[in-house]
Design an enzyme around this catalytic site. Structure first.
Site, short mmCIF file in Angstrom:
data_model
loop_
_atom_site.label_atom_id
_atom_site.label_comp_id
_atom_site.label_asym_id
_atom_site.label_seq_id
_atom_site.Cartn_x
_atom_site.Cartn_y
_atom_site.Cartn_z
N ASP A 388 0.77 -1.06 0.15
CA ASP A 388 0.17 0.06 -0.05
C ASP A 388 0.80 1.19 0.06
O ASP A 388 0.33 2.35 -0.67
CB ASP A 388 -0.98 0.04 1.17
CG ASP A 388 -1.98 -1.09 1.18
OD1 ASP A 388 -2.12 -1.75 0.12
OD2 ASP A 388 -2.41 -1.39 2.41
P1 NAP Z 1 0.69 -3.96 3.16
O1 NAP Z 1 0.10 -2.97 2.13
O2 NAP Z 1 -0.12 -4.76 4.04
O3 NAP Z 1 1.47 -5.17 2.18
C1 NAP Z 1 2.25 -6.06 2.64
C2 NAP Z 1 2.70 -7.01 1.53
O4 NAP Z 1 3.61 -7.78 2.30
C3 NAP Z 1 1.57 -7.80 1.19
O5 NAP Z 1 0.95 -7.42 0.00
C4 NAP Z 1 1.85 -9.24 1.03
O6 NAP Z 1 1.78 -9.79 -0.14
C5 NAP Z 1 3.35 -9.06 1.23
N1 NAP Z 1 3.80 -10.13 2.42
C6 NAP Z 1 3.36 -10.77 3.41
N2 NAP Z 1 4.00 -11.79 4.03
C7 NAP Z 1 5.03 -11.78 3.26
C8 NAP Z 1 6.43 -12.67 3.25
N3 NAP Z 1 6.43 -13.69 4.25
N4 NAP Z 1 7.25 -12.33 2.37
C9 NAP Z 1 7.15 -11.29 1.48
N5 NAP Z 1 6.02 -10.62 1.22
C10 NAP Z 1 4.98 -10.99 2.05
O7 NAP Z 1 1.98 -3.23 3.92
P2 NAP Z 1 2.43 -1.82 3.80
O8 NAP Z 1 2.94 -1.32 2.54
O9 NAP Z 1 3.69 -1.86 4.93
O10 NAP Z 1 1.38 -1.03 4.36
C11 NAP Z 1 0.96 -0.77 5.67
C12 NAP Z 1 -0.62 -0.66 5.48
O11 NAP Z 1 -1.01 -0.85 6.79
C13 NAP Z 1 -1.20 0.30 5.04
O12 NAP Z 1 -2.45 0.27 4.32
C14 NAP Z 1 -1.27 1.51 6.04
O13 NAP Z 1 -2.22 2.31 5.88
C15 NAP Z 1 -1.85 0.26 7.25
N6 NAP Z 1 -1.78 0.73 8.35
C16 NAP Z 1 -0.63 1.01 8.99
C17 NAP Z 1 -0.47 1.59 10.27
C18 NAP Z 1 0.82 1.76 11.02
O14 NAP Z 1 0.87 2.31 11.99
N7 NAP Z 1 1.99 1.26 10.44
C19 NAP Z 1 -1.39 2.08 10.91
C20 NAP Z 1 -2.64 2.03 10.13
C21 NAP Z 1 -3.03 1.50 9.05
P3 NAP Z 1 1.88 -11.45 -0.45
O15 NAP Z 1 0.72 -11.88 0.35
O16 NAP Z 1 1.77 -11.52 -2.10
O17 NAP Z 1 3.20 -11.69 -0.07
#
Ligand code: NAP
Length: 465
Positions: A388
Site C-alpha cells: 500500500d
Molecule cells: P501492506 O500494504 O499490508 O502489504 C504487505 C505486503 O507484504 C502484502 O501485499 C504481502 O503480499 C506481502 N507479504 C506478506 N508476507 C510476506 C512474506 N512472508 N514475504 C514477502 N512478502 C510478504 O503493507 P505496507 O505497504 O507496509 O502498508 C501498511 C498498511 O497498513 C497500509 O495500508 C497502512 O495504511 C496500514 N496501516 C498501518 C499503520 C501503521 O501504524 N503502520 C496504521 C494504520 C494502518 P503477498 O501476500 O503477495 O506476499
C-alpha cells in the site's frame, strides 16, 4: 500519627518520581536512539507507582492484592512475548484490561458512596465508567478484528451514525440524571451497559486497515478514563499518568491519520476497506518477474539503491537478511539507504524497530519526503514486503480508497523490484498498478528467503562492479 504522615510523604515522593519518569519516558520514546531508555524509564516509573500504592494506609489486607499480582503476572508475561506483528492486537488487549479495571473501580466507588455522591464526583465517575466501558468492549472488538477472529471488513448500514450517537446520548442522559440525583441507583447499571454496547457499535463500521489508528484512539480514551478515576479517587498520580496517556494516544492517532491523508472522522465513520473482496477478485494482468540471480546482478550494477520495507518484511522476519544485503552492497560501493513510510507495517515505528534490531545505522533510515526527493536519481528501488505504501493509485487515481495518502514514489526510480509472495493485495485490499509498470520487476517469494538468495548470489560473485 507521625509515622502515618511519614508514609504519606514517602508515597508522594515515590509518585512524583514515577510521574517524572513517565514524562521522560514519552520524551525518550520519540526518537529511535533513546527509545530503549524510554521503555526502561516507563517500566521503572510503573514499578514505583505500584510500590508506592502498596504502602497506602487504606490497605488492610494484602491477600487479594497478592493474588491479583500473581494473576496479572501470569497473564502479562506471555502477552509480552507475542510476535512483533501481533503487537497492535496485544496493545488493544492491554487497553481492554485497563479499561475494565477503571470501570470496575468506578462501579465499586459508586456503590460505596451512593446514594450520597457529590455532584462533581458523580460527574467524573460517570465520565470514567462511560469511557472505561466503551474502551473495554471497543478494544476487545479491535483486538478480535486484528487477530482475524472477527471479520475485518467494516459493517455499515443506513443511519448507523445516528444510531451510534443515540446510544451514546442515552448513556450521557443517564449520567446527567445520576449527577442530579445519585440516589437513582437503579439507573447506574444501565449507564455501564449502554457504554459497553456503544464500544461494540463504534468499532463495527471500522475496517481492519484502520484498526491501528483506532487502537491508538482507544488508548487515549483509556488514559482519559484513568484521569477521571484519578479525580474520583483523589490520586494525582492517576490524573497525571492518565492525562499523559490520553494526550499521547490522541496525538498519535492524529499523526497516523495525517500520514494516511485521512481525516479523523473519515477513519471513524468512513467505512474504509469495504472494497477488499471486490479488488482481490480483479482479473490477472501480465507482470514481469526476475530471479534472485538477475536481481543480484541488477543491484550490484547500481550506484544508488533505496530499500523500502513494509509489513511483509516484518512477517517474514527478514530484517537480518536485509542487513546482510545492506552490508554486501555497501562493500561493493553501492550507496544503500532505506525509505521509511510513516505507516509501513502495522504500527507506528514498526520498520524503525525491526531495522534497529538488525543494527542498520539510523542515519541510513530516511523519511518519506527525504527519500522521495532522491527517487528520480535512484537506480533501484527495492521494495521488500511493502505494498500500500508504494501504490501510485494513491497519487493519481481519484477513485482509489487510498487516494491522497502520501506514498513512497518508488515508481520514479529507474528500476523497481518488489519482493512479495504473490499478486495478493496489501492491508487496504486494493490492487497495486506499480506491478504492471515497464520499469517494475516482481521478485516472487518469501522476503527472508528471497533476500537470502540475493545475498548468496552476491557473495558467490563478489567482485564489485
Ligand atoms: P501492506 O500494504 O499490508 O502489504 C504487505 C505486503 O507484504 C502484502 O501485499 C504481502 O503480499 C506481502 N507479504 C506478506 N508476507 C510476506 C512474506 N512472508 N514475504 C514477502 N512478502 C510478504 O503493507 P505496507 O505497504 O507496509 O502498508 C501498511 C498498511 O497498513 C497500509 O495500508 C497502512 O495504511 C496500514 N496501516 C498501518 C499503520 C501503521 O501504524 N503502520 C496504521 C494504520 C494502518 P503477498 O501476500 O503477495 O506476499
Amino acid at each position: 500519627m507521625n509515622t502515618l504522615a511519614g508514609s504519606d510523604l514517602f508515597i508522594e515522593v515515590v509518585y512524583i518520581i514515577a510521574v517524572a519518569l513517565f514524562v521522560l519516558s514519552l520524551k525518550w520514546l520519540s526518537s529511535p536512539t533513546t527509545a530503549r531508555r524510554g521503555v526502561f524509564a516507563g517500566e521503572i516509573g510503573m514499578a514505583l507507582a505500584v510500590i508506592g500504592t502498596l504502602f497506602h494506609r487504606g490497605i488492610v489486607d494484602y491477600k487479594w492484592i497478592a493474588i491479583a499480582l500473581v494473576l496479572g503476572t501470569i497473564i502479562g508475561v506471555p502477552l509480552g512475548r507475542v510476535a512483533m506483528t501481533a503487537v497492535p492486537q496485544r496493545t488493544a488487549l492491554s487497553h481492554a484490561f485497563g479499561a475494565l479495571c477503571v470501570t470496575l473501580v468506578g462501579t465499586a466507588e459508586f456503590y460505596l458512596q451512593a446514594p450520597t455522591v457529590a455532584r462533581f464526583t458523580m460527574g467524573v465517575l460517570s465520565l470514567e465508567v462511560i469511557l472505561g466501558g466503551l474502551t473495554f468492549t471497543g478494544s476487545l472488538m479491535a483486538a478480535g478484528k486484528l487477530q482475524e477472529i472477527l471479520p475485518q471488513r467494516p459493517i455499515t448500514y443506513k443511519g448507523q451514525n445516528f444510531v451510534n450517537f443515540a446510544i451514546l446520548g442515552a448513556a450521557i442522559v443517564i449520567a446527567v440524571l445520576l449527577v442530579q440525583d445519585p440516589s437513582r441507583m437503579s439507573l447506574y447499571p444501565w449507564m455501564v451497559f449502554i457504554a459497553l454496547i456503544f464500544g461494540v457499535m463504534l468499532i463495527i463500521p471500522i475496517g481492519g486497515a484502520d484498526m491501528p489508528t483506532v487502537i491508538s484512539l482507544l488508548n487515549s480514551y483509556a488514559g482519559l478514563s484513568a484521569a477521571a478515576m484519578g479525580f474520583v479517587l483523589d490520586s494525582k498520580l492517576l490524573i497525571v499518568a492518565g492525562a499523559l496517556d490520553g494526550a499521547s494516544g490522541f496525538i498519535l492517532s492524529v499523526n497516523m491519520s495525517k500520514a494516511m491523508n485521512r481525516s479523523f472522522t473519515n477513519v471513524l465513520f468512513g467505512g474504509f476497506g469495504q472494497i477488499q473482496t471486490a479488488a482481490a477478485a480483479q482479473e490477472a494482468r501480465p507482470v514481469r518477474s526476475a530471479t534472485a540471480e538477475e536481481a543480484a546482478a541488477i543491484l550490484s550494477a547500481a550506484g544508488k539503491v533505496v530499500i523500502v520495507p513494509g509489513y511483509g518484511m516484518a512477517v517474514a522476519q527478514a530484517q537480518h537478511k536485509v542487513r546482510e544485503l545492506y552490508d554486501s552492497l555497501s562493500k561493493r560501493g553501492v550507496d544503500v539507504s532505506f525509505g521509511i513510510h510513516p505507516v509501513a507495517g502495522r504500527m507506528p515505528g514498526h520498520m524503525n524497530v525491526l531495522l534497529a534490531e538488525a543494527d542498520i545505522p539510523y542515519d541510513k533510515l530516511l523519511e518519506m519526503d527525504q527519500v522521495n526527493g532522491d527517487m528520480p536519481q535512484t537506480d533501484v528501488a527495492l521494495v521488500i514486503g511493502a505494498n500500500d505504501v508504494t501504490n501510485p493509485a494513491a497519487r493519481n487515481d481519484q477513485s482509489s480508497p487510498i487516494f491522497g495518502m502520501p506514498i513512497i514514489d518508488v515508481d520514479s526510480a529507474h528500476t523497481v523490484m518488489v519482493i512479495k509472495r504473490s499478486m495478493a493485495p496489501g492491508f487496504a485490499g486494493i490492487d497495486n498498478p506499480l506491478y504492471y509498470l515497464d520499469n517494475n520487476l516482481m521478485l516472487f517469494g518469501d522476503a527472508k528467503a528471497f533476500v537470502g538468495n540475493i545475498v548468496k548470489e552476491l557473495s558467490g560473485n563478489s567482485g564489485g562492479h
